[in-house]
Design a protein around this motif. Structure first.
Motif, PDB file in Angstrom:
ATOM      1  N   THR A 113      36.189  41.809  45.609  1.00  0.00           N
ATOM      2  CA  THR A 113      36.200  43.551  45.678  1.00  0.00           C
ATOM      3  C   THR A 113      34.996  43.777  46.708  1.00  0.00           C
ATOM      4  O   THR A 113      35.284  44.678  47.537  1.00  0.00           O
ATOM      5  N   VAL A 114      33.899  43.386  46.484  1.00  0.00           N
ATOM      6  CA  VAL A 114      32.880  43.622  47.311  1.00  0.00           C
ATOM      7  C   VAL A 114      33.255  43.305  49.222  1.00  0.00           C
ATOM      8  O   VAL A 114      33.213  44.136  49.848  1.00  0.00           O
ATOM      9  N   ASP A 122      35.124  51.645  43.080  1.00  0.00           N
ATOM     10  CA  ASP A 122      36.007  50.261  42.757  1.00  0.00           C
ATOM     11  C   ASP A 122      35.117  49.271  42.362  1.00  0.00           C
ATOM     12  O   ASP A 122      35.496  48.401  41.669  1.00  0.00           O
ATOM     13  N   ILE A 123      34.215  49.100  43.381  1.00  0.00           N
ATOM     14  CA  ILE A 123      33.147  47.748  43.095  1.00  0.00           C
ATOM     15  C   ILE A 123      32.692  47.696  41.537  1.00  0.00           C
ATOM     16  O   ILE A 123      32.763  46.863  41.050  1.00  0.00           O
ATOM     17  N   ILE A 124      31.984  48.857  40.888  1.00  0.00           N
ATOM     18  CA  ILE A 124      31.484  49.055  39.844  1.00  0.00           C
ATOM     19  C   ILE A 124      32.499  48.739  38.669  1.00  0.00           C
ATOM     20  O   ILE A 124      32.186  48.090  37.523  1.00  0.00           O
ATOM     21  N   GLU A 125      33.656  49.161  38.896  1.00  0.00           N
ATOM     22  CA  GLU A 125      34.698  49.106  37.763  1.00  0.00           C
ATOM     23  C   GLU A 125      35.270  47.492  37.767  1.00  0.00           C
ATOM     24  O   GLU A 125      35.652  47.218  36.631  1.00  0.00           O
ATOM     25  N   ALA A 190      25.691  37.545  41.737  1.00  0.00           N
ATOM     26  CA  ALA A 190      26.293  38.256  42.737  1.00  0.00           C
ATOM     27  C   ALA A 190      26.364  39.873  42.608  1.00  0.00           C
ATOM     28  O   ALA A 190      26.286  40.725  43.580  1.00  0.00           O
ATOM     29  N   ILE A 191      26.248  40.334  41.358  1.00  0.00           N
ATOM     30  CA  ILE A 191      26.217  41.708  41.288  1.00  0.00           C
ATOM     31  C   ILE A 191      24.774  42.054  41.348  1.00  0.00           C
ATOM     32  O   ILE A 191      24.722  43.015  42.209  1.00  0.00           O
ATOM     33  N   ASN A 192      23.915  41.396  41.050  1.00  0.00           N
ATOM     34  CA  ASN A 192      22.498  41.502  41.521  1.00  0.00           C
ATOM     35  C   ASN A 192      22.125  41.689  42.840  1.00  0.00           C
ATOM     36  O   ASN A 192      21.419  42.623  43.455  1.00  0.00           O
ATOM     37  N   ALA A 193      23.030  40.937  43.705  1.00  0.00           N
ATOM     38  CA  ALA A 193      22.714  40.767  45.216  1.00  0.00           C
ATOM     39  C   ALA A 193      23.414  42.136  45.799  1.00  0.00           C
ATOM     40  O   ALA A 193      22.572  42.797  46.686  1.00  0.00           O
ATOM     41  N   TRP A 194      24.486  42.501  45.116  1.00  0.00           N
ATOM     42  CA  TRP A 194      25.087  43.780  45.559  1.00  0.00           C
ATOM     43  C   TRP A 194      24.284  45.055  45.341  1.00  0.00           C
ATOM     44  O   TRP A 194      23.832  45.858  46.185  1.00  0.00           O
ATOM     45  N   PHE A 195      23.685  45.183  44.010  1.00  0.00           N
ATOM     46  CA  PHE A 195      22.588  46.431  43.781  1.00  0.00           C
ATOM     47  C   PHE A 195      21.616  46.265  44.612  1.00  0.00           C
ATOM     48  O   PHE A 195      20.927  47.308  44.882  1.00  0.00           O
ATOM     49  N   GLU A 196      20.776  45.177  44.669  1.00  0.00           N
ATOM     50  CA  GLU A 196      19.746  44.854  45.780  1.00  0.00           C
ATOM     51  C   GLU A 196      19.740  45.601  47.149  1.00  0.00           C
ATOM     52  O   GLU A 196      19.130  46.256  47.666  1.00  0.00           O
ATOM     53  N   LYS A 197      21.135  45.506  47.598  1.00  0.00           N
ATOM     54  CA  LYS A 197      21.588  45.861  48.850  1.00  0.00           C
ATOM     55  C   LYS A 197      21.455  47.598  49.047  1.00  0.00           C
ATOM     56  O   LYS A 197      21.306  48.147  49.896  1.00  0.00           O
TER      57      LYS A 197
END
Length: 197
Positions: A113-114, A122-125, A190-197
């Protein structure tokens, strides 16, 4: 022998249904009962197998737009209950908690999704909550429960079923639990990496 456990009830909650047919067919032939939610339940029934709705066990419907389906003591008690612990056995009887011996999960596709350039909403869902919780619970209780944490492990369980029927060894359950924690670790990273961005 306590080391080997028979699979009697399977909770199936998957995003991708492809590749599941053979596994369900073999489990059904072995007399395993199915428990599921939403689209997965409809998929299982479309193949001609009986499938109990999770909401019939919990007496709660899927709520909050599908965000809460399996998160309930009757589901997690059925996975985490220790089959040799007298206190657990008594409480499972008291609260009518069914034993769940196998959990098959395929998480929401967060990374895909990312990568697709979807919106933040959409990503959060696509951050799976119930699925990741089911994986961790079943892996924690590998002494009694078999966990299939992603589509990649469907074949592993299928091979076991073909060789041994619906019976697993503790070593096999531990191996799948190890893979399960690998899946949950990768997913959270993967979720952590997205939030870090």
């Amino acid at each position: 022998m306590a080391e080997t456990k028979k699979i009697k009830t399977a909770l199936v909650s998957v995003f991708h249904k492809d590749g599941l047919d053979d596994l369900l067919k073999k489990l059904n032939e072995e007399g395993v009962k199915f428990l599921s939610t939403g689209g997965t339940q409809q998929f299982i029934e479309s193949l001609g197998y009986e499938c109990q709705k999770v909401e019939d066990v919990t007496t709660y419907p899927s709520i909050l737009g599908g965000r809460v389906k399996t998160l309930h003591p009757k589901v997690f008690g059925g996975i985490l209950g220790r089959r040799e612990n007298e206190g657990d056995i008594e409480q499972m009887k008291q609260y009518e908690i069914p034993e769940i011996d196998l959990v098959i999960v395929d998480l929401y596709p967060f990374e895909q999704t990312v990568a697709s350039g979807a919106s933040e909403e959409d990503i959060i869902e696509k951050i799976d909550i119930g699925g990741i919780s089911l994986i961790r619970a079943a892996a924690k209780n590998f002494n009694d429960v078999v966990i299939v944490p992603s589509k990649a492990e469907y074949g592993v369980l299928f091979d076991i079923l073909m060789q041994q029927g619906a019976v697993t060894t503790k070593a096999q359950r531990r191996m799948l639990a190890t893979r399960a924690f690998g899946v949950s670790s990768h997913y959270d990273t993967a979720i952590n990496a997205w939030f870090e961005k």
